[in-house]
Motif scaffolding. Structure first.
Motif, PDB file in Angstrom:
ATOM      1  N   UNK A 151       0.838  -1.206   0.000  1.00 43.51           N
ATOM      2  CA  UNK A 151       0.000   0.000   0.000  1.00 43.51           C
ATOM      3  C   UNK A 151       0.870   1.252   0.000  1.00 43.51           C
ATOM      4  N   UNK A 152       1.929   1.241   0.822  1.00 48.75           N
ATOM      5  CA  UNK A 152       2.827   2.392   0.899  1.00 48.75           C
ATOM      6  C   UNK A 152       3.576   2.575  -0.414  1.00 48.75           C
ATOM      7  N   UNK A 154       2.591   1.652  -3.416  1.00 50.87           N
ATOM      8  CA  UNK A 154       1.647   2.127  -4.429  1.00 50.87           C
ATOM      9  C   UNK A 154       1.373   3.622  -4.261  1.00 50.87           C
ATOM     10  N   UNK A 155       1.214   4.053  -3.010  1.00 53.45           N
ATOM     11  CA  UNK A 155       0.962   5.472  -2.741  1.00 53.45           C
ATOM     12  C   UNK A 155       2.135   6.352  -3.170  1.00 53.45           C
ATOM     13  N   UNK A 156       3.355   5.764  -3.174  1.00 53.51           N
ATOM     14  CA  UNK A 156       4.544   6.515  -3.577  1.00 53.51           C
ATOM     15  C   UNK A 156       4.820   6.397  -5.073  1.00 53.51           C
ATOM     16  N   UNK A 157       3.956   5.697  -5.790  1.00 48.99           N
ATOM     17  CA  UNK A 157       4.127   5.565  -7.228  1.00 48.99           C
ATOM     18  C   UNK A 157       5.102   4.478  -7.644  1.00 48.99           C
ATOM     19  N   UNK A 158       5.394   3.555  -6.746  1.00 48.43           N
ATOM     20  CA  UNK A 158       6.314   2.451  -7.049  1.00 48.43           C
ATOM     21  C   UNK A 158       5.508   1.296  -7.627  1.00 48.43           C
ATOM     22  N   UNK A 159       5.863   0.856  -8.822  1.00 50.92           N
ATOM     23  CA  UNK A 159       5.098  -0.195  -9.494  1.00 50.92           C
ATOM     24  C   UNK A 159       5.830  -1.531  -9.564  1.00 50.92           C
ATOM     25  N   UNK A 160       7.144  -1.525  -9.329  1.00 50.83           N
ATOM     26  CA  UNK A 160       7.922  -2.771  -9.378  1.00 50.83           C
ATOM     27  C   UNK A 160       8.823  -2.869  -8.161  1.00 50.83           C
ATOM     28  N   UNK A 161       8.982  -4.079  -7.648  1.00 50.60           N
ATOM     29  CA  UNK A 161       9.892  -4.287  -6.521  1.00 50.60           C
ATOM     30  C   UNK A 161      11.333  -4.148  -7.009  1.00 50.60           C
ATOM     31  N   UNK A 162      12.212  -3.578  -6.196  1.00 52.31           N
ATOM     32  CA  UNK A 162      13.601  -3.359  -6.619  1.00 52.31           C
ATOM     33  C   UNK A 162      14.357  -4.671  -6.797  1.00 52.31           C
ATOM     34  N   UNK A 163      15.172  -4.714  -7.856  1.00 57.01           N
ATOM     35  CA  UNK A 163      15.979  -5.910  -8.126  1.00 57.01           C
ATOM     36  C   UNK A 163      17.436  -5.704  -7.717  1.00 57.01           C
ATOM     37  N   UNK A 175       9.595   6.963  -1.516  1.00 54.12           N
ATOM     38  CA  UNK A 175       8.818   6.816  -0.280  1.00 54.12           C
ATOM     39  C   UNK A 175       8.996   8.028   0.621  1.00 54.12           C
ATOM     40  N   UNK A 176      10.233   8.533   0.703  1.00 51.81           N
ATOM     41  CA  UNK A 176      10.502   9.722   1.525  1.00 51.81           C
ATOM     42  C   UNK A 176       9.743  10.927   0.990  1.00 51.81           C
ATOM     43  N   UNK A 177       9.698  11.084  -0.338  1.00 59.33           N
ATOM     44  CA  UNK A 177       8.959  12.187  -0.946  1.00 59.33           C
ATOM     45  C   UNK A 177       7.465  12.075  -0.676  1.00 59.33           C
ATOM     46  N   UNK A 178       7.004  10.817  -0.505  1.00 61.62           N
ATOM     47  CA  UNK A 178       5.585  10.589  -0.218  1.00 61.62           C
ATOM     48  C   UNK A 178       5.264  10.722   1.268  1.00 61.62           C
ATOM     49  N   UNK A 179       6.290  11.031   2.075  1.00 62.21           N
ATOM     50  CA  UNK A 179       6.046  11.290   3.488  1.00 62.21           C
ATOM     51  C   UNK A 179       6.602  10.288   4.465  1.00 62.21           C
ATOM     52  N   UNK A 270       0.620  -7.964  11.870  1.00 59.41           N
ATOM     53  CA  UNK A 270       0.605  -6.764  11.037  1.00 59.41           C
ATOM     54  C   UNK A 270      -0.729  -6.030  11.079  1.00 59.41           C
ATOM     55  N   UNK A 271      -0.629  -4.718  10.816  1.00 63.84           N
ATOM     56  CA  UNK A 271      -1.810  -3.880  10.698  1.00 63.84           C
ATOM     57  C   UNK A 271      -2.502  -4.168   9.359  1.00 63.84           C
ATOM     58  N   UNK A 272      -3.528  -3.423   9.054  1.00 63.82           N
ATOM     59  CA  UNK A 272      -4.329  -3.670   7.853  1.00 63.82           C
ATOM     60  C   UNK A 272      -3.662  -3.040   6.626  1.00 63.82           C
ATOM     61  N   UNK A 273      -2.709  -3.742   6.039  1.00 66.93           N
ATOM     62  CA  UNK A 273      -2.097  -3.303   4.785  1.00 66.93           C
ATOM     63  C   UNK A 273      -1.698  -4.527   3.973  1.00 66.93           C
TER      64      UNK A 273
END
Length: 417
Positions: A151-152, A154-163, A175-179, A270-273
């Motif tokens: 969820x975090x 996606x909110x930061x505009x990340x569409x692929x996991x880092x390789x 993620x930092x730019x997204x808060x 875990x919380x709801x994410x």
């Protein structure tokens, strides 16, 4: 009168023998990381008791870490208070073998007609084989993976996991730019310098070659520079591993890189994410190897009583067998070292639990979690730990200088200087 007295004595002796025959044999057992394994043994113990009602398992206080477990057993060997079965980190077995504390399992294995076909992976058995003898049975095997709050991301505009780690640092910055105030924790403090060895194996370089450490190699410098790049590029906070797991579970930490062993713990807390695991990133493309983490069950009993030793063997083989090992996967994120568990009992489990399958998919990368040579292996672990901590706290800035310091300190601790 004499006959009746003899009959009474004879009957009393028979009664005593019957009582003794029905008395349970008690086995003392110690394992590490209660937060990970308490739930596992809560599931295993009742099933074992059904099969072996004449054996009692007495649990000792759990070891805080693999290093603590090794130190505890070394002290207990001196004081004469060893447990019958002890779980030890895969990289901490050798010292117990060399000091004659761990007993060879070959005499027990030789009595088991179907042992080789009972499901044990040969590759897994090799992790506990020394001088052509098996001294432990792997219980839980892990590999490093990435943990992601989808969820975090996606909110930061990340569409692929880092390789790669470079891609991961880029994800951190989004993620930092997204808060996000702390986008990642890379588990530098994990036991046995496991993550530094991961960066070394990622490059195809073992940390120990020919009885010496390769900390003076270009690959070691690249590993140190990668740690610094992660810390600086992500402004990573210096959490403890448990703090990081709690923070991720609460939804506060978007990315966590640690052992697959914590998947079950996080899923329960875990919380709801949306939570997903991903393969461990490489430095330049996919990793060439990764160190096998986890532990093995070792026979450390000081008893000469055949009943005690057979009971200890029964417990040791049950917890590493198909049925016992399956509970490892179900309750943690560790992989069972047993084909019967992976291929039969857990045939549908991994398709229904993809977060626990990530490490299984990385099994072709399985490499040694290396022990440092000589009696100062634990001290060398601490030296490297201290060096990594200097990077994380910002105390060390020049990685070439830090590399030289580590090489000098470690060389002083090696058997031949």
């Amino acid at each position: 009168m004499i006959r009746s007295t003899l009959s009474a004595a004879f009957l009393a002796a028979l009664f005593t023998q019957a009582v003794q025959a029905n008395e349970a044999v008690t086995i003392e057992f110690a394992y590490p990381y209660s937060a990970a394994f308490d739930v596992t043994f809560e599931a295993i113990l009742p099933k074992f008791k059904e099969k072996h009602p004449d054996i009692e398992i007495k649990l000792r206080s759990s070891y805080e870490s693999y290093e603590a477990g090794t130190n505890t057993v070394l002290r207990e060997a001196i004081s004469g208070n060893l447990p019958d079965v002890s779980m030890q980190g895969l990289n901490r077995q050798r010292i117990l073998v060399e000091k004659g504390i761990a007993r060879s399992l070959e005499p027990f294995i030789s009595k088991e007609a179907d042992f080789e076909t009972d499901g044990y992976h040969n590759a897994m058995l090799k992790l506990s084989t020394f001088d052509d003898g098996v001294y432990g049975l792997p219980f839980a095997v892990s590999l490093p993976v990435g943990y992601y709050n989808m969820d975090a991301l996606e909110a930061a505009g990340v569409t692929e996991l880092p390789k790669t780690w470079e891609e991961m640092i880029g994800t951190c910055q989004k993620l930092a730019q997204a808060g996000s105030k702390n986008p990642v924790y890379w588990d530098w403090a994990i036991t046995g310098n496991w993550f530094l060895q991961s960066l070394m194996w990622t490059q195809g370089k073992p940390t120990v070659e020919g009885g010496r450490l390769t900390l003076d190699s270009p690959e070691a410098l690249t590993a140190l520079e990668t740690v610094k790049a992660i810390v600086d590029g992500c402004e990573m906070k210096n959490l403890s591993p448990n703090e990081a797991i709690a923070s991720f579970s609460a939804g506060e930490l978007p990315m966590l890189f640690t052992s697959t062993s914590s998947v079950g713990r996080i899923e329960r807390a875990k919380a709801d994410f949306a939570f997903s695991t991903g393969k461990f990133p490489g430095i330049d493309g996919a990793p060439k190897g990764l160190p096998a983490g986890g532990n093995a069950a070792m026979l450390t009993s000081a008893s000469d009583d055949p009943e005690v030793l057979e009971a200890a063997w029964a417990w040791l083989t049950y917890i590493t067998s198909g049925e016992g090992a399956a509970e490892v996967a179900k309750t943690t994120g560790y992989m069972p070292p047993n084909k019967a568990a992976n291929e039969v009992i857990l045939a549908d489990f991994y398709s229904q639990n993809p977060n626990k399958r990530t490490a299984v998919d990385q099994l072709p990368l399985l490499s040694d979690w290396q022990a440092y040579p000589g009696a100062n292996g634990l001290a060398i672990t601490q030296v490297i730990y201290d060096g990594l901590e200097m990077i994380v706290t910002g105390e060390a800035d020049d990685m070439e200088e830090l590399q030289q310091e580590l090489v000098e300190q470690v060389n002083d601790l090696l058997p031949n200087g």
